[in-house]
Design an enzyme around this catalytic site. Structure first.
Site, PDB file in Angstrom:
ATOM      1  N   HIS A 117      47.804  41.085  32.357  1.00  0.00           N
ATOM      2  CA  HIS A 117      47.745  40.028  32.039  1.00  0.00           C
ATOM      3  C   HIS A 117      47.845  38.800  32.323  1.00  0.00           C
ATOM      4  O   HIS A 117      48.410  38.304  32.652  1.00  0.00           O
ATOM      5  CB  HIS A 117      47.357  40.082  30.325  1.00  0.00           C
ATOM      6  N   GLY A 138      39.444  44.875  42.234  1.00  0.00           N
ATOM      7  CA  GLY A 138      40.541  45.194  41.706  1.00  0.00           C
ATOM      8  C   GLY A 138      41.043  44.995  43.198  1.00  0.00           C
ATOM      9  O   GLY A 138      42.305  45.470  43.770  1.00  0.00           O
ATOM     10  N   SER A 139      41.241  43.181  42.918  1.00  0.00           N
ATOM     11  CA  SER A 139      42.583  42.628  44.006  1.00  0.00           C
ATOM     12  C   SER A 139      43.641  43.425  43.489  1.00  0.00           C
ATOM     13  O   SER A 139      44.687  42.673  44.665  1.00  0.00           O
ATOM     14  CB  SER A 139      42.604  41.268  43.357  1.00  0.00           C
ATOM     15  N   ASN A 140      44.015  43.115  42.362  1.00  0.00           N
ATOM     16  CA  ASN A 140      45.460  43.635  41.467  1.00  0.00           C
ATOM     17  C   ASN A 140      45.823  45.384  42.332  1.00  0.00           C
ATOM     18  O   ASN A 140      47.232  45.262  42.555  1.00  0.00           O
ATOM     19  CB  ASN A 140      45.487  43.813  40.055  1.00  0.00           C
ATOM     20  N   ASN A 147      50.199  47.523  31.809  1.00  0.00           N
ATOM     21  CA  ASN A 147      49.241  46.198  32.432  1.00  0.00           C
ATOM     22  C   ASN A 147      49.486  45.105  32.587  1.00  0.00           C
ATOM     23  O   ASN A 147      50.224  44.363  32.489  1.00  0.00           O
ATOM     24  CB  ASN A 147      48.133  46.367  30.507  1.00  0.00           C
ATOM     25  N   ASP A 192      46.818  43.884  23.714  1.00  0.00           N
ATOM     26  CA  ASP A 192      48.190  43.156  24.688  1.00  0.00           C
ATOM     27  C   ASP A 192      49.231  43.399  23.751  1.00  0.00           C
ATOM     28  O   ASP A 192      49.708  41.628  24.566  1.00  0.00           O
ATOM     29  CB  ASP A 192      47.002  41.910  24.832  1.00  0.00           C
ATOM     30  N   GLU A 249      50.026  37.298  39.866  1.00  0.00           N
ATOM     31  CA  GLU A 249      49.232  38.287  39.881  1.00  0.00           C
ATOM     32  C   GLU A 249      50.095  39.741  40.542  1.00  0.00           C
ATOM     33  O   GLU A 249      50.915  40.882  40.005  1.00  0.00           O
ATOM     34  CB  GLU A 249      48.167  39.374  38.572  1.00  0.00           C
ATOM     35  N   LEU A 278      38.693  47.209  31.644  1.00  0.00           N
ATOM     36  CA  LEU A 278      37.990  46.602  30.475  1.00  0.00           C
ATOM     37  C   LEU A 278      38.011  47.776  29.128  1.00  0.00           C
ATOM     38  O   LEU A 278      37.461  46.904  27.831  1.00  0.00           O
ATOM     39  CB  LEU A 278      36.958  45.906  30.465  1.00  0.00           C
TER      40      LEU A 278
HETATM   41  C1  GRF Z   1      42.975  40.043  36.185  1.00  0.00           C
HETATM   42  O1  GRF Z   1      42.943  39.319  36.232  1.00  0.00           O
HETATM   43  C2  GRF Z   1      44.060  40.965  35.516  1.00  0.00           C
HETATM   44  O2  GRF Z   1      44.517  40.218  34.858  1.00  0.00           O
HETATM   45  C3  GRF Z   1      42.817  41.165  34.184  1.00  0.00           C
HETATM   46  O3  GRF Z   1      41.786  41.360  35.102  1.00  0.00           O
HETATM   47  C4  GRF Z   1      41.808  41.046  35.910  1.00  0.00           C
HETATM   48  C5  GRF Z   1      41.279  41.425  37.355  1.00  0.00           C
HETATM   49  O4  GRF Z   1      40.793  41.147  38.913  1.00  0.00           O
HETATM   50  N1  GRF Z   1      43.415  41.906  33.090  1.00  0.00           N
HETATM   51  P1  GRF Z   1      41.201  42.547  39.807  1.00  0.00           P
HETATM   52  O5  GRF Z   1      39.778  43.852  38.690  1.00  0.00           O
HETATM   53  O6  GRF Z   1      42.746  43.284  39.919  1.00  0.00           O
HETATM   54  O7  GRF Z   1      41.310  41.349  40.851  1.00  0.00           O
END
Ligand code: GRF
Length: 211
Positions: free
Chosen positions: A109, A12-14, A107, A150, A179, A90
């Site tokens: 990627h 969940g870093s994004n 999304n 995608d 990202e 996923l």
């Molecule tokens: C990221 O690399 C994103 O691009 C991909 O899955 C990863 C998720 O990372 N779809 P995080 O859980 O947000 O750290």
């Protein structure tokens, strides 16, 4: 204010990059719910630390993928979500989900689509393939989600150089940093209504509007 639902499966870093951007007032929006298909996803913890409702939805308990998708849609509607962000989610969204939130699902990627994307390209596999191919440039893409994997209209891309000593792991780390810039910007553009869809027959392109 735009209400966002974030779907995650992992760290969940994004998700965190969106939370931070909202807290910094870079984005004017509210995350009303975070959903995960993995019970132990750390992203759920990140959400709870911010008092954001964080829900684990078991695919197994749902029965099949269509029922799982129906539940996702039901919850997102209950939380009045205007924008769905897939941040490392996923599971496969079914056509009904995509139709319900048409042009409202983003999304992220970790490659420059259409390279290293589609079925089977997730996590470290994306970067392993880039290293194996010997590409000199890679990056990250934010796109809207359609029925394919995608394949939806691209909103933003950012590139970086692959260094001679890069491994899949080092590349993954540096792309992840990209990202964390790109996803908040994409969400910001959506929230500020700066995105225009241009339909041309079967293809849709996305235009980013200047002020
Ligand atoms: C990221 O690399 C994103 O691009 C991909 O899955 C990863 C998720 O990372 N779809 P995080 O859980 O947000 O750290």
């Amino acid at each position: 204010m735009v209400k966002i639902g974030v779907l995650i499966s992992g760290s969940g870093s994004n998700l965190q990059s969106i939370i931070d951007s909202i807290n910094k007032k870079y984005i004017f929006a509210q995350i009303t719910v975070v959903l995960s298909d993995r019970k132990n996803a750390f992203g759920l913890e990140r959400a709870r630390m911010e008092n954001i409702p964080a829900i684990f939805l078991s695919k197994k308990e749902a029965g099949n993928n269509d029922d799982f998708n129906s539940k996702l849609v039901e919850i997102l509607k209950n939380y009045q979500v205007d924008l769905v962000v897939l941040a490392g989610f996923l599971s496969i969204l079914n056509p009904n989900f995509v139709k319900t939130f048409k042009n409202k699902i983003l999304n992220i990627h970790p490659s420059l689509i259409p390279s290293f994307c589609g079925d089977g390209f997730y996590g470290l596999k994306v970067h392993e393939a880039a290293i194996k191919q010997g590409v000199k440039i890679t990056g990250a893409t934010v796109h809207f989600v359609d029925e394919g994997t995608d394949t939806g209209p691209i909103l933003l891309q950012k590139s970086l150089e692959v260094l001679p000593n890069d491994t899949a792991e080092t590349l993954q780390k540096r792309v992840l940093t990209l990202e964390h810039e790109l996803l908040p910007l994409a969400v910001k553009l959506f929230c500020e209504n700066k995105i225009q869809f241009i339909e041309n027959g079967k293809t849709t392109k996305v235009l980013v509007l200047n002020n």
